[in-house]
Design a protein around this motif. Structure first.
Motif, PDB file in Angstrom:
ATOM      1  N   ALA A 161      -3.281   3.260  -7.079  1.00 32.05           N
ATOM      2  CA  ALA A 161      -4.257   2.585  -6.221  1.00 32.05           C
ATOM      3  C   ALA A 161      -3.545   1.466  -5.459  1.00 32.05           C
ATOM      4  N   ARG A 162      -4.007   1.191  -4.241  1.00 32.45           N
ATOM      5  CA  ARG A 162      -3.368   0.163  -3.403  1.00 32.45           C
ATOM      6  C   ARG A 162      -3.275  -1.196  -4.110  1.00 32.45           C
ATOM      7  N   LEU A 163      -4.322  -1.489  -4.895  1.00 33.76           N
ATOM      8  CA  LEU A 163      -4.327  -2.799  -5.561  1.00 33.76           C
ATOM      9  C   LEU A 163      -3.163  -2.956  -6.536  1.00 33.76           C
TER      10      LEU A 163
ATOM     11  N   ARG B 108     -10.637  -6.880   7.745  1.00 37.66           N
ATOM     12  CA  ARG B 108     -11.087  -5.573   8.245  1.00 37.66           C
ATOM     13  C   ARG B 108     -10.828  -4.461   7.238  1.00 37.66           C
ATOM     14  N   ARG B 109     -10.163  -4.742   6.164  1.00 38.31           N
ATOM     15  CA  ARG B 109      -9.862  -3.717   5.151  1.00 38.31           C
ATOM     16  C   ARG B 109     -11.093  -3.419   4.295  1.00 38.31           C
ATOM     17  N   PRO B 110     -11.056  -2.302   3.523  1.00 38.48           N
ATOM     18  CA  PRO B 110     -12.215  -1.992   2.662  1.00 38.48           C
ATOM     19  C   PRO B 110     -12.559  -3.188   1.758  1.00 38.48           C
TER      20      PRO B 110
ATOM     21  N   GLY C   4       0.830  -1.211   0.000  1.00 35.13           N
ATOM     22  CA  GLY C   4       0.000   0.000   0.000  1.00 35.13           C
ATOM     23  C   GLY C   4       0.858   1.252   0.000  1.00 35.13           C
ATOM     24  N   ARG C   5       1.892   1.259   0.851  1.00 33.39           N
ATOM     25  CA  ARG C   5       2.767   2.436   0.925  1.00 33.39           C
ATOM     26  C   ARG C   5       3.523   2.654  -0.377  1.00 33.39           C
ATOM     27  N   TRP C   6       3.947   1.564  -0.986  1.00 38.18           N
ATOM     28  CA  TRP C   6       4.651   1.674  -2.276  1.00 38.18           C
ATOM     29  C   TRP C   6       3.732   2.346  -3.307  1.00 38.18           C
TER      30      TRP C   6
HETATM   31  C1  IPE Z   1       0.908  -6.142   2.509  1.00 34.02           C
HETATM   32  O1  IPE Z   1       0.913  -4.810   2.132  1.00 34.02           O
HETATM   33  C2  IPE Z   1      -0.133  -6.972   1.794  1.00 34.02           C
HETATM   34  C3  IPE Z   1      -1.274  -7.358   2.617  1.00 34.02           C
HETATM   35  C4  IPE Z   1      -1.392  -7.135   3.895  1.00 34.02           C
HETATM   36  C5  IPE Z   1      -2.348  -8.051   1.940  1.00 34.02           C
HETATM   37  P1  IPE Z   1      -0.009  -3.754   2.827  1.00 34.02           P
HETATM   38  O2  IPE Z   1      -1.276  -3.633   2.011  1.00 34.02           O
HETATM   39  O3  IPE Z   1      -0.216  -4.064   4.247  1.00 34.02           O
HETATM   40  O4  IPE Z   1       0.848  -2.424   2.658  1.00 34.02           O
HETATM   41  P2  IPE Z   1       0.903  -1.208   3.663  1.00 34.02           P
HETATM   42  O5  IPE Z   1       1.296  -1.745   4.997  1.00 34.02           O
HETATM   43  O6  IPE Z   1      -0.469  -0.595   3.684  1.00 34.02           O
HETATM   44  O7  IPE Z   1       1.929  -0.305   3.088  1.00 34.02           O
END
Ligand code: IPE
Ligand code: IPE
Ligand code: MG
Length: 256
Positions: A47-49, A85-87, A38-40
């Motif tokens: 987008a996080r995906l 618990r994520r969206p 997600g941070r990357w």
């Molecule tokens: C790890 O990356 C993948 C999963 C938990 C599925 P994150 O999605 O947790 O990435 P950050 O921690 O938000 O950066």
């Protein structure tokens, strides 16, 4: 007549030696908390995906590196029991991605003698993903190379709860329960416990990963996010592992 050697060495082996790694003292079981997708993505304005997708590219490289290096067990944390618990759209996207990746990589992994395995409450994941995982496990069951375990809907506490339930169901008398009873009822009881756990993206915590099995595991945390992680980072983790002194509660140079 010239004799040409047909045994070609994997390039990672030369790279490992060049990095100062002793190929005779590799960790038996490497566990990875693949964090920071997600941070990357956020840093790149994506987008996080897309971060998770890029993380899949890293995983392909790391499985290959670990396998070519000769590591026998690799376990990676793909989705935790707490990640529900994520969206909703992120959860659905991750489930689809793991399914697609499992199907896409199957033939390649099979060809490379990889044995696919899972850890987690697989019965609770979407049917398409569950079928893909079970198909992968079945197809590669007789392979003798690296055992690659995908932890999906995995929680360390949930695993211990499942073990306790199985022990109670089996009717073992309480006074006969010891540590090996618990170990023998974990999801992958036949595997050696991880001796090296790597976490990317800098967090200094376990996040409920293999909490029983990692009691004496060496930890290596790197600030590199999972999508940026390379074979060189993997080799670095192995090298750091080889520089540690493992004592298991004893003192160094203790007479036997
Ligand atoms: C790890 O990356 C993948 C999963 C938990 C599925 P994150 O999605 O947790 O990435 P950050 O921690 O938000 O950066
Ligand atoms: C752990 O990462 C789970 C996976 C890598 C699949 P998280 O990103 O979910 O962990 P926390 O929430 O930072 O502890
Ligand atoms: Mg995270």
């Amino acid at each position: 007549m010239s004799i040409v050697s047909s045994s070609k060495e994997f390039p990672i082996l030369a790279q490992a030696r060049a990095q100062g790694i002793d190929l005779g003292a590799l960790p038996h079981h490497v566990a990875i908390i693949m964090d920071g997708n997600g941070r990357w993505a956020k840093r790149k304005g994506l987008a996080r995906l897309l971060g998770h997708r890029e993380g899949y590219m890293t995983l392909k490289k790391v499985i290959r590196a670990a396998s070519d290096l000769g590591i026998k067990y690799l376990t990676v944390y793909a989705f935790s029991a707490e990640n529900w618990r994520r969206p909703e759209d992120e959860v659905a996207g991750i489930m689809k991605l793991i399914e697609k990746a499992t199907r896409e990589e199957l033939q390649n992994m099979h060809k490379n003698n990889v044995r696919i395995n899972v850890a987690g409450r697989i019965e609770e994941v979407p049917a398409g993903l569950r079928d893909a995982l079970l198909h992968g496990i079945e197809t590669t069951a007789a392979n003798t190379g690296i055992t690659f375990t995908l932890a999906v809907n995995y929680g360390g506490r949930a695993e211990i709860v499942d073990a306790v339930k199985a022990i109670v169901t089996s009717g073992v008398p309480a006074d006969q329960i010891d540590e090996s009873t618990i170990s023998n009822h974990l999801y992958n009881a036949a595997q050696p416990e991880p001796d090296l756990m790597v976490r990317t993206a800098g967090e200094m915590r376990w996040s409920n990963f293999l909490i029983w099995q990692s009691a004496y595991c060496e930890l290596h945390v790197t600030n590199v996010t999972w999508p940026e992680f390379t074979e060189v980072d993997f080799l670095e983790a192995v090298k750091v592992f080889q520089q540690r002194t493992r004592k298991f509660g004893t003192v160094v140079d203790q007479p036997q």
